[in-house]
Design an enzyme around this catalytic site. Structure first.
Site, short mmCIF file in Angstrom:
data_model
loop_
_atom_site.label_atom_id
_atom_site.label_comp_id
_atom_site.label_asym_id
_atom_site.label_seq_id
_atom_site.Cartn_x
_atom_site.Cartn_y
_atom_site.Cartn_z
N ASN A 44 40.68 48.28 41.63
CA ASN A 44 39.47 48.16 42.08
C ASN A 44 38.99 46.86 42.28
OD1 ASN A 44 39.40 47.74 39.47
ND2 ASN A 44 37.70 48.79 38.89
N ASP B 100 35.20 40.23 37.24
CA ASP B 100 35.57 41.66 36.73
C ASP B 100 35.43 41.60 35.16
OD1 ASP B 100 36.59 44.42 36.35
OD2 ASP B 100 38.49 43.54 35.77
#
Length: 270
Positions: free
Chosen positions: A218, A9
């Site tokens: 997420n 990420d």
């Protein structure tokens, strides 16, 4: 078991809070990863064009799982695109426009789109994450391939709004938390783990050979999917409960510290 894929990420994970990373140190690591045949994947809720800008030296060599998995690009080649139908897009945007205290970015393949009427504070913030962003008077009239919506709202309304969106958009889009006061609406099943899985199939890599790093809601599917899922030290406790391992904080270049362990064959990679 050998590490063959590293997925990171960006915000709150690979990047420090000032949106930078130790470039020279990482590029030296990347050269060694490449020599060993270990793939590097950027898996983020952010726009593809913004993600590419962080890796100008190697963007055509690595893969990007952008927009939370809705757009997957490998070595400059499109691997996958999610897409809402025109009817679905109109339904979602019409509902969002009825909600108060909500600022909307409709995420398309060509650009992000937001409203002229939003204040300068929001526009300045949005520009940090969207290298392509158009300001329009009416989001219902925009034409593009749409696969995600990014929503900004007061923190105090986050959980209530996510519950309301889950009910109102069931079967069309799923709300996931992407940070303080932020919600991403994604197409069901088109999360980061799905994008990584498509790349694994392309490269013949098993789940146990994947290392993933994340800090937010997420990232949950990705952290569960990977053989080695690392939550950043700065991640909320809920994310630590999902991941098997913990990495130092993003402001301490935690991802790079774990990559060093991978390259040296240190625990848990021994």
């Amino acid at each position: 078991m050998a590490v063959k894929l590293i997925a990171v990420d960006m915000d709150g994970t690979f990047l420090s809070d000032d949106k930078t990373y130790p470039r020279e140190r990482f590029l030296a690591q990347y050269a060694e990863l490449k020599a060993r045949g270990i793939r590097f994947v950027v898996a983020s809720g952010n726009q593809y064009y913004q993600l590419v800008s962080f890796f100008p030296e190697i963007a055509d060599e690595i893969a990007f799982v952008a927009e939370n998995g809705a757009w997957v690009v490998c070595e400059g080649e499109d691997v996958f695109n999610g897409e809402l139908t025109e009817e679905q897009y109109r339904h979602v945007i019409s509902h969002l426009l009825t909600m108060e205290d909500l600022e909307i970015i409709a995420c398309g393949k060509n650009s992000g789109y937001t409203l002229n009427r939003y204040d300068e504070r929001f526009k300045k913030m949005a520009a940090r994450y969207y290298h392509r962003l158009q300001y329009v008077d009416d989001l219902r009239c925009v034409k593009d391939i749409f696969f995600k919506f990014a929503l900004n709202l007061p923190d105090m309304h986050l959980l209530k709004t996510m519950d309301a969106l889950t009910e109102a958009l069931e079967g069309i889009m799923v709300p996931v938390s992407s940070g303080h006061g932020s919600i991403d609406l994604i197409i069901p099943g088109l999360h980061k783990a799905n994008g990584i899985r498509l790349l694994q199939q392309r490269w013949g890599i098993g789940d146990n050979d994947v290392v993933a790093f994340g800090d937010g809601g997420n990232d949950v599917e990705m952290l569960r999917h990977a053989g080695f899922g690392f939550a950043m030290e700065n991640a909320p406790e809920a994310i630590h409960k999902v991941a098997q391992y913990r990495a130092p904080a993003n402001n301490q270049a935690g991802v790079l510290a774990i990559i060093d362990k991978i390259l040296k064959g240190e625990a848990p990679f021994a």
